[in-house]
Design a protein around this motif. Structure first.
Motif, PDB file in Angstrom:
ATOM      1  N   GLU B 363       0.820  -1.203   0.000  1.00 52.27           N
ATOM      2  CA  GLU B 363       0.000   0.000   0.000  1.00 52.27           C
ATOM      3  C   GLU B 363       0.865   1.269   0.000  1.00 52.27           C
ATOM      4  OE1 GLU B 363      -3.060   0.371  -0.515  1.00 52.27           O
ATOM      5  OE2 GLU B 363      -3.556   2.332   0.285  1.00 52.27           O
ATOM      6  N   TYR B 366       2.347   1.881  -3.416  1.00 52.49           N
ATOM      7  CA  TYR B 366       1.294   2.373  -4.317  1.00 52.49           C
ATOM      8  C   TYR B 366       1.087   3.873  -4.086  1.00 52.49           C
ATOM      9  CZ  TYR B 366      -3.630   2.725  -6.005  1.00 52.49           C
ATOM     10  OH  TYR B 366      -4.798   3.086  -6.612  1.00 52.49           O
ATOM     11  N   ARG B 367       0.969   4.259  -2.830  1.00 54.41           N
ATOM     12  CA  ARG B 367       0.805   5.675  -2.516  1.00 54.41           C
ATOM     13  C   ARG B 367       1.981   6.493  -3.018  1.00 54.41           C
ATOM     14  NH1 ARG B 367      -2.675   6.718   2.704  1.00 54.41           N
ATOM     15  NH2 ARG B 367      -3.518   4.652   2.981  1.00 54.41           N
ATOM     16  N   GLN B 370       1.528   7.095  -6.570  1.00 56.14           N
ATOM     17  CA  GLN B 370       0.539   8.149  -6.794  1.00 56.14           C
ATOM     18  C   GLN B 370       1.149   9.509  -6.502  1.00 56.14           C
ATOM     19  OE1 GLN B 370      -2.588   6.424  -4.204  1.00 56.14           O
ATOM     20  NE2 GLN B 370      -3.918   6.714  -5.960  1.00 56.14           N
ATOM     21  N   ASP B 371       1.922   9.555  -5.422  1.00 57.74           N
ATOM     22  CA  ASP B 371       2.537  10.795  -5.022  1.00 57.74           C
ATOM     23  C   ASP B 371       3.493  11.305  -6.097  1.00 57.74           C
ATOM     24  OD1 ASP B 371       2.629  12.694  -2.978  1.00 57.74           O
ATOM     25  OD2 ASP B 371       4.659  12.019  -2.454  1.00 57.74           O
TER      26      ASP B 371
END
Ligand code: SF4
Ligand code: SF4
Ligand code: SF4
Lengths: 207, 752
Positions: B363, B366-367, B370-371
């Motif tokens: 997780e 993944y963040r 995205q960041d």
């Protein structure tokens, strides 16, 4: 206004996400949405939105600039904060909705006949005139927002409420004449003007 | 046995003294059970009680002990006289007084239950002998690791650190495996934000520096024979030379091969050089080594890259992988970062249907993607075609519900991994294994995927060259209860060969498998069972004179423990045996037995239960319950105050697979009104300790109808169930169902 819009289009050519990040309140959160749809499912008004929050976030990433900015969707937000409470990624969705609405208005793209947008303007105008909200005038201007005939109709419908408020001294007809105001109206208005100048300088808008 | 002396010890604690007539039980032990020594004690598991028993063993010559007290699962430490004497446990507490209501009207039948269990306990010990360790002892300490990737190298290092010599056999010319081909890997430690150096570089250094580890590169196993503690392996190098080495245990870490993307022309692979798979993407990154990544066709710097998730995976289409390979989403995020970390203006888009990021880093990583503004779009790709400037991806955006066409400079297909699990011996053998006939067919249907047919282990076992597969070509490795334990004792699967996984999971796997390998070879040294009956000394032996060479035992043994000797008789390999007794249940002439568990130890219990005659209107039915799950479920039911029929007599069995049909026919012939069999869950998501035992039992019982017909009995009299350890309510209910059935169809005509 549209100059400003043009200016922004040129500046962020093809990258609406960047534009949102730079210009919309809390806009840098948009990329963190993981498309779970919890916000759209939580929003009490969700079914009435053209594009619920989840979709708006996806549209931003898919560069659908015009569609979003001219949409009435984010104007539907009632600030209930359901979505913020539930978003597993912690996006400040409510704030982003208002941020998008503000930005759309600044660009001159906000939908013209959107009632929330209209009321927001009425409220602002009313408040900044005296530094105090004049409820009588605000109420009336709201009734007459959609024309004279409709205004009379609404006013009649609400007359019992109005009389009740008069009786209990919650409202005074004297407010019609100027109404109460803050001590230094001139000072307040000068302050607001300065704030507006600063804001415009910040966003690089040339009227 | 001439000098057999039975001692029966009846406990009066835990309410037994109040609920039961213990004096009568003592008489029964003496009269029916032929116990020479019978003693009662107020608190048998106390120090005093135990020393009373010990005293009889030491001074009175008692060598068969019957403990008439609580369940065999309780007080195991107190009543542990292992090795010296045989012990039977008559379960009067969980099996009688706790499972029956404490009311006067039931007093008589409760006492009858207890009396039967005392008789049964005495009968059981009479037919047991104390087990002796197998004569054949393991003597080799070295561990063979097949595969020199992350999992193999970790297993080797772990075993070496524990002091064992290790040989790694790697088919490629260098160590490293799949991870060795990567520019960078997914981070394994916090913060999970950026790709990191692959762990293989450090592992290779450590392996090369370790004196206990010998590496055989460009080599394969051409022959593996023996058993835990005494494996012998031929290691053949590409050059043609072969060395033979001896091993105590084997870790199979042969990894996985990237799925062949040329099966995906619809995604543009093979049509456009700018459509690459995940491995080729790593190569581009290695070539660039931090500089601008260039696309293959014209060397132009990539400005827009699109990743297509689940390429040829999680799909029922012919030639696709039906499963999720587990790490491709994270890999695409990592590869997108290869671009973003260098130049944030490069457009990176990941098209997914479900983004799956398992494991600790998942997780957060993944963040982080995205960041870094990797764009994630939920969409299904229909096609990739050649455009004027690069491949064009056609997809449907599932959120915006619209069809989109986008051109990219480079398209990366997130292709899956196919396990290097060797030949599927069950498919190769065909419908040889009767019970598995259906299973094998459905398997082959589900398996449209191509399974590599080259053997990895080249075992000389009668049952086939490699480890059995479970599903989708992955090696079977009891992932519910005992991960790494395959169906070949002493050989442990580790890493993506047993299920899809990423680097951290493969490392964890390797540690576990190394430990298992050590356990196996240490037990083999002492002639004891490896697991799950770790330390068990008994092993199956067979009476050659009676054997008809039908080979059922060799076929049904779930663990490939039985070979064939020169005269075509079964040849038991004790060290490979898990002591499940499936062979004993399979043998039609009943010549297979353990010292302390045999057709007689159970058969005599059945026989020694008192069957009241027809006019008493007291039915009796037999419950054969797996001692690992069903029996504890019944014990727990008793603890929680459930109850079941007073007509039931429960006998625990090692595995339902050990149930020989003779027990059923004998029981029915001698007047039992019904038989209930309780084993573990079978099938692909089995819970059976012995993997195939329960399945075999179900298969055998499916044929019992003929027997019942011959005896002119209703087929409802025999029921076989899958029972889980958690079925605390259901297990007693199943027993009560049988009581009801008997009530409905009437008692057996075979009473005397
Ligand atoms: S709840 Fe949050 S993460 Fe989920 S779709 Fe809405 S904004 Fe995105
Ligand atoms: S705060 Fe706004 S967007 Fe969020 S759930 Fe409430 S109305 Fe909907
Ligand atoms: S069936 Fe079970 S008991 Fe028999 S040889 Fe195989 S593993 Fe051992």
């Amino acid at each position: 206004m549209s100059d400003y819009n043009q200016q922004m289009i040129e500046k962020y050519r093809g990258n609406f996400l960047k534009e949102v990040e730079a210009n919309v309140e809390e806009g840098d959160w948009v990329k963190m949405c993981m498309q779970c749809g919890v916000c759209s499912g939580s929003c009490p008004l969700g079914p009435h939105w053209e594009h619920p929050p989840q979709e708006i976030f996806m549209m931003i990433r898919a560069n659908k600039r015009e569609d979003i900015l001219s949409s009435s969707s984010m104007w539907m937000c009632t600030s209930c904060y359901n979505c913020i409470a539930r978003c597993p990624r912690g996006l400040p969705i409510t704030h982003i909705m208002h941020g998008l609405a503000t930005y759309a208005k600044r660009l001159g793209l906000a939908p013209k006949e959107q009632p929330t947008a209209k009321f927001a303007q009425l409220f602002w105008d009313n408040l900044t005139k005296t530094g105090r909200v004049n409820e009588l005038k605000l109420g009336l201007s709201l009734y007459f927002m959609n024309g004279f005939g409709e205004g009379i109709k609404t006013a009649l419908k609400m007359k019992d409420v109005g009389l009740g408020m008069l009786k209990t001294k919650r409202m005074t007809p004297m407010e019609m004449l100027g109404g109460h105001k803050c001590k230094d109206v001139k000072g307040l208005q000068a302050m607001l003007k300065k704030a507006e100048e600063l804001e415009e300088a910040r966003i690089g808008k040339r009227g | 046995m001439a000098d057999m002396k039975i001692g029966a010890y009846i406990c009066k604690g835990c309410g037994l003294g109040e609920r039961l007539d213990c004096d009568e039980l003592a008489t029964i032990a003496k009269r029916d059970g032929k116990a020479q020594v019978v003693q009662q004690h107020d608190f048998l598991c106390s120090e005093d009680g135990v020393s009373m028993i010990r005293n009889d063993i030491d001074n009175e010559g008692v060598n068969r002990v019957v403990i008439a007290a609580c369940s065999r699962r309780a007080k195991t430490d107190a009543f542990n006289f292992d090795g010296e004497v045989c012990v039977a446990r008559a379960n009067l507490r969980e099996g009688v007084i706790w499972i029956r209501p404490d009311e006067d009207e039931f007093q008589e039948t409760t006492q009858e239950m207890a009396a039967d269990y005392v008789r049964m306990g005495c009968a059981e010990v009479k037919y047991q002998t104390p087990p002796h360790p197998a004569e054949e002892r393991g003597c080799h300490e070295a561990i063979l690791v097949v595969g020199g990737g992350v999992s193999g190298m970790t297993a080797a290092l772990e075993a070496a650190k524990a002091g064992y010599p290790v040989h790694i056999v790697e088919k490629e010319a260098q160590l490293g495996g799949a991870v060795g081909q990567m520019w960078k890997d997914i981070p394994m430690h916090s913060p999970y934000t950026d790709p990191v150096e692959p762990v293989t570089r450090r592992l290779i250094e450590e392996v090369e520096a370790n004196e206990r580890i010998t590496v055989h590169l460009s080599s394969r196993l051409t022959k593996t024979s023996g058993a835990p503690g005494r494996f012998s392996a031929d290691i053949s190098a590409e050059s043609g030379s072969t060395t033979t080495e001896n091993f105590g245990a084997i870790v199979m870490a042969s990894g996985a091969t990237p799925y062949d993307a040329s099966k995906l022309p619809e995604l543009g692979y093979g049509k456009s050089p700018d459509v690459v798979d995940r491995v080729e993407m790593e190569k581009l990154a290695i070539e660039a080594d931090g500089g601008p990544i260039k696309r293959p066709s014209d060397g132009k710097e990539v400005k827009k890259v699109t990743f297509i998730q689940c390429a040829g995976q999680r799909s029922e289409k012919e030639g696709h992988l039906p499963y999720c390979s587990g790490d491709c989403c994270l890999t695409s995020i990592k590869q997108a970062m290869y671009f973003k970390d260098r130049n944030p203006d490069i457009e990176t888009e990941v098209l997914f249907t479900d983004l799956r990021t398992p494991g600790a880093p998942g997780e957060d990583f993944y963040r982080s993607g995205q960041d870094k503004e990797v764009t994630f779009r939920k969409g299904v790709v229909s096609e990739v075609v050649a455009g004027s400037n690069g491949p064009v991806v056609k997809f449907k955006d599932l959120i915006l519900d619209e069809d989109v066409e986008e051109e990219a400079d480079l398209v990366v297909l997130a292709t899956g991994m196919v396990p290097n699990s060797g030949v599927d011996i069950e498919l190769a053998a065909g419908p040889n294994v009767e019970g598995e006939e259906e299973e094998a067919q459905t398997d082959s249907e589900g398996n449209a995927i191509e399974i590599p047919v080259e053997s990895v282990l080249n075992l000389t076992y009668r049952q086939g060259k490699d480890l059995p597969h479970l599903k989708y070509g992955f090696n079977d490795s009891h992932f519910i209860c005992f991960p790494y334990e395959t169906r070949r004792t002493g050989i442990y699967a580790s890493g993506p060969v047993r299920r899809p996984m990423d680097t951290p999971q493969a490392i964890e796997d390797a540690t576990g498998a190394a430990l298992k390998a050590i356990q196996a070879l240490e037990n083999a040294k002492l002639g004891r069972a490896a697991h799950p009956r770790s330390g068990d000394l008994s092993y199956p032996s067979f009476r050659k004179e009676g054997c008809t060479q039908c080979k059922r035992c060799t076929v049904e043994c779930p663990f490939g423990a039985i070979d064939e000797d020169e005269e075509r008789y079964p040849k038991f390999n004790e060290a490979r045996c898990r002591r499940c007794g499936t062979c004993m249940g399979a043998c039609p002439v009943r010549v297979i037995s353990f010292e302390n568990y045999s057709v007689d130890t159970v058969g005599q219990q059945i026989k020694n239960c008192d069957i009241p005659d027809e006019f008493d209107e007291k039915p009796r039915f037999l419950v054969l319950a797996c001692e690992n799950d069903a029996y504890p479920a019944l014990d727990m039911a008793a603890m929680q105050g459930n109850s079941y029929s007073q007509w039931a007599r429960v006998i625990p069995v090692r595995c339902l697979g050990s149930v020989n049909t003779i027990w059923i026919t004998d029981a029915l012939n001698s007047g039992y009104d019904g038989v209930v069999l309780m084993g573990c869950k079978k099938g692909d998501d089995y819970q059976c300790h012995f993997v195939k035992g329960s399945e075999m039992a179900h298969y055998r019982m499916s044929k019992i109808d003929d027997t019942l017909e011959q005896l002119n009995l209703e087929k409802e009299r025999v029921e076989t169930y899958e029972v889980a350890i958690t079925d605390i309510e259901r297990a007693p209910k199943l027993i009560n169902d049988m009581a009801e059935t008997i009530d409905k169809i009437g008692m057996s005509p075979f009473k005397f």
